[in-house]
Write a protein that holds these residues in place. Structure first.
Motif, PDB file in Angstrom:
ATOM      1  N   ARG A 137       0.839  -1.196   0.000  1.00 25.85           N
ATOM      2  CA  ARG A 137       0.000   0.000   0.000  1.00 25.85           C
ATOM      3  C   ARG A 137       0.875   1.248   0.000  1.00 25.85           C
ATOM      4  NH1 ARG A 137      -5.257  -1.314   2.110  1.00 25.85           N
ATOM      5  NH2 ARG A 137      -5.384  -3.522   2.660  1.00 25.85           N
ATOM      6  N   PHE A 138       0.293   2.363  -0.449  1.00 25.86           N
ATOM      7  CA  PHE A 138       0.992   3.648  -0.444  1.00 25.86           C
ATOM      8  C   PHE A 138       0.648   4.449   0.811  1.00 25.86           C
ATOM      9  CE2 PHE A 138       0.846   2.961  -5.080  1.00 25.86           C
ATOM     10  CZ  PHE A 138       2.151   3.266  -5.418  1.00 25.86           C
ATOM     11  N   PRO A 139       1.635   5.051   1.481  1.00 25.20           N
ATOM     12  CA  PRO A 139       1.292   6.068   2.483  1.00 25.20           C
ATOM     13  C   PRO A 139       0.744   7.297   1.769  1.00 25.20           C
ATOM     14  CG  PRO A 139       3.674   5.944   2.188  1.00 25.20           C
ATOM     15  CD  PRO A 139       3.087   4.800   1.395  1.00 25.20           C
ATOM     16  N   SER A 140      -0.107   8.045   2.457  1.00 24.41           N
ATOM     17  CA  SER A 140      -0.805   9.166   1.804  1.00 24.41           C
ATOM     18  C   SER A 140       0.143  10.244   1.298  1.00 24.41           C
ATOM     19  CB  SER A 140      -1.815   9.790   2.778  1.00 24.41           C
ATOM     20  OG  SER A 140      -1.156  10.272   3.932  1.00 24.41           O
ATOM     21  N   GLU A 141       1.328  10.360   1.903  1.00 27.13           N
ATOM     22  CA  GLU A 141       2.253  11.421   1.492  1.00 27.13           C
ATOM     23  C   GLU A 141       3.225  10.965   0.406  1.00 27.13           C
ATOM     24  OE1 GLU A 141       4.074   9.166   4.894  1.00 27.13           O
ATOM     25  OE2 GLU A 141       2.108  10.034   4.428  1.00 27.13           O
ATOM     26  N   ASP A 142       3.116   9.729  -0.056  1.00 25.27           N
ATOM     27  CA  ASP A 142       4.058   9.177  -1.033  1.00 25.27           C
ATOM     28  C   ASP A 142       4.020   9.966  -2.338  1.00 25.27           C
ATOM     29  OD1 ASP A 142       4.694   7.194  -3.391  1.00 25.27           O
ATOM     30  OD2 ASP A 142       5.653   6.365  -1.603  1.00 25.27           O
ATOM     31  N   GLU A 143       5.193  10.373  -2.813  1.00 24.58           N
ATOM     32  CA  GLU A 143       5.281  11.204  -4.014  1.00 24.58           C
ATOM     33  C   GLU A 143       4.818  10.443  -5.258  1.00 24.58           C
ATOM     34  OE1 GLU A 143       8.687  13.564  -6.621  1.00 24.58           O
ATOM     35  OE2 GLU A 143       9.059  13.097  -4.504  1.00 24.58           O
TER      36      GLU A 143
END
Length: 440
Positions: A137-143
Motif C-alpha cells: 500500500r501507499f502512504p498518503s504522502e508518497d510522491e
C-alpha cells in the motif's frame, strides 16, 4: 470550360452525394435511427458526444434499439432495461467482442473542519487494488502515489471531453495536432512507467513459492509459457493489465463513494436512518464484513440506490459482434458495434417507481426487507460484465458502513445546499464539495 476550382467543388459535391446515397442504402439493413449526413453521420446531432439523456430522447422516436452513425460507422444503441438485458444476454457470445478505442490503442502503444473527501476516498480505495496488484500500500504522502493520482485524474477528465470525442472520430488528424490528448498520453505514460518498474522489481526478487500479488501470478504464467507454446502472457500484456486494474479498480469505486457521501449530506434523514440501523444491528465495536449486508437491509438499499442514481458510467462500454447474429429481431453482421445505454436501464420508468429521485425504497419491499432488482445493471451484463464487480460491491459496503457508523456528515458552515448534477468526464463526477465529518 470548368475551372480547376469549379471541377474540384463538383467532385466534392458528387462524392458527398454518393456517400449520402450509400448511407441510405446501408440503413435499410439496420435498426432505424436519425438520418446520417455524409462524413459526420449523426455526430452533429450528438454534438460530438454521447449523452445518456439524449440517447433516451432519441429512443422515444426511433425505438429501444436504433442506429447512430459515426461517420460511415454504424453503432447500434440499446435503450431501456429490456433492450439492454436482452441485447447483452440473449446471445452473449455473439456480442462479447471488445472495441479498442483509437485513443486507448495509442496510449497502449506508448504515446471536523470542512474537507474535500475525494483524495482520501481515492487513496483508501486505490490502496486496496494496490495491495492486490503490487503487494503493498501507499502512504498518503508518497510522491509516486500523488503522481499516479494526478495522471489518473488527467486521463479520466480527458475521457469526457470534446477533445476525446474528436480523437475517437478523427485519430489520423488529431495525431498531428497539439491539444489535451497529448497531456492524456503523457499521463498514461506515467502509469505505464510505474507498472513496468513494479514488474522489474518483481522479476529481480524472483517469483516466490507462494505468489503474493497479481504480478507474481502473472509472471508465473509467463514462466510456464516458455515451453515454446504460443501464449498471450508476456510483459507488455502484464503492464497493460496492471494499468487497467489500477484505473478500473480505483477511480470507479472511489467516485461512487464520493457520490454516496454527497447524497448523505443532501438527504440527512436517510443518513440518520442508516446510522440508526447500523447502531442497532452491528453496534459500535463489531468489525463490519461483507456478509453483514444481509442484516442491514436499509443500509444495503441505500448503497444500491447510490449506485443506481449516480450511474457513474452513464453510457456503457461498446461491444462488437464477433459473428453474424440477431438482436431484438434485427440481423447484425460480424463487426457491428453495439452500445448499451446503461443509464436507460437504471432510469427506466417502467422498472423504477421514481427513477429521477434518490429513493432507497426502490430496493425494499413493504416489510423493509432488501430486494434485488433486475434492472439494476451498473456493472453491465453478459460476457463483458465488470470483472471487478464483487470487489467493488465489497468495498462499497465496508467503506460506506464504517464511515457512517463513525461519522455524521454535514455541510460546511454557511453552505445551504449541494449540487447533485454530474460533471461529465470518463465517469460522472460530483461537483467539488466540502463536508464536515463529525465523530459520533
Amino acid at each position: 470550360m470548368l475551372t480547376i476550382s469549379q471541377a474540384l467543388v463538383a467532385l466534392i459535391v458528387f462524392l458527398l452525394v454518393m456517400q449520402f446515397l450509400n448511407l441510405q442504402q446501408a440503413r435499410k439493413h439496420l435498426p432505424p435511427g436519425p438520418v446520417p449526413l455524409p462524413l459526420v453521420g449523426n455526430l452533429l446531432q450528438l454534438k460530438f458526444q454521447f449523452h445518456r439523456d439524449l440517447l433516451m430522447k432519441l429512443a422515444k422516436t426511433h425505438g429501444d434499439i436504433f442506429t447512430l452513425w459515426f461517420g460511415r460507422t454504424p453503432i447500434i444503441i440499446l435503450n431501456g432495461f429490456h433492450a439492454v438485458k436482452d441485447g447483452l444476454t440473449t446471445h452473449p457470445e455473439d456480442v462479447s467482442g471488445r472495441l479498442l478505442s483509437p485513443f486507448f490503442k495509442t496510449m497502449a502503444q506508448g504515446k471536523g473542519k470542512p474537507l474535500d473527501p475525494s483524495f482520501y476516498l481515492f487513496h483508501s480505495i486505490s490502496n486496496v487494488i494496490c495491495a492486490v496488484v503490487f503487494g503493498y500500500r501507499f502512504p498518503s504522502e508518497d510522491e509516486n502515489f500523488h503522481k499516479l493520482l494526478k495522471a489518473t485524474e488527467n486521463i479520466f477528465r480527458f475521457g469526457g471531453s470534446l477533445g476525446y470525442s474528436l480523437y475517437e472520430f478523427f485519430p489520423w488528424i488529431m495525431d498531428h495536432l497539439p491539444g489535451p490528448h497529448k497531456k492524456a498520453f503523457s499521463s498514461y505514460e506515467v502509469l505505464n512507467c510505474f507498472a513496468r518498474e513494479e514488474i522489474r522489481k518483481h522479476l529481480e526478487r524472483g517469483t516466490p513459492d507462494e505468489p503474493e500479488d497479481f504480478i507474481d501470478f502473472y509472471l508465473a504464467e509467463i514462466e510456464k509459457a516458455k515451453d515454446g507454446t504460443k501464449s498471450a502472457y508476456d510483459e507488455d500484456n502484464l503492464a497493460h493489465s496492471v494499468i487497467d486494474l489500477f484505473l478500473g479498480g480505483s477511480e470507479t469505486t472511489s467516485t461512487t463513494l464520493h457520490w454516496g457521501l454527497l447524497y448523505m449530506v443532501a438527504y440527512p434523514d436517510i443518513q440518520e436512518k442508516v446510522q440508526q440501523e447500523l447502531d442497532a444491528v452491528l453496534g459500535s465495536s463489531q468489525l463490519i464484513c461483507y456478509e453483514d449486508r444481509r442484516k442491514v437491509s436499509y443500509t444495503n438499499a441505500v448503497i444500491h440506490e447510490i449506485q443506481r442514481f449516480s450511474n457513474i458510467i452513464s453510457v456503457g462500454m461498446p461491444r462488437i459482434c464477433v459473428r453474424n447474429t440477431e438482436l431484438l429481431g434485427f440481423p447484425l453482421s460480424k463487426g457491428t458495434i453495439v452500445l448499451p445505454n446503461i443509464a436507460s436501464s437504471l432510469y427506466d420508468p417502467e422498472q423504477w417507481k421514481s427513477p429521477r429521485q434518490f429513493n432507497p425504497g426502490h430496493f425494499l419491499d413493504k416489510d423493509g426487507n432488501f430486494v434485488s432488482q433486475e434492472a439494476f445493471l451498473p456493472f453491465s451484463a453478459g460476457h463483458r460484465v465488470c470483472l471487478g464487480e464483487h470487489l467493488a460491491r465489497t468495498e462499497l459496503f465496508i467503506f460506506f458502513s464504517n464511515l457512517l457508523r463513525a461519522f455524521t456528515l454535514r455541510l460546511a458552515e454557511g453552505v445551504k445546499q449541494v449540487n447533485i448534477e454530474p460533471v461529465f468526464t470518463s465517469t460522472l463526477q460530483p461537483h467539488p464539495y466540502r463536508v464536515c465529518a463529525i465523530p459520533r
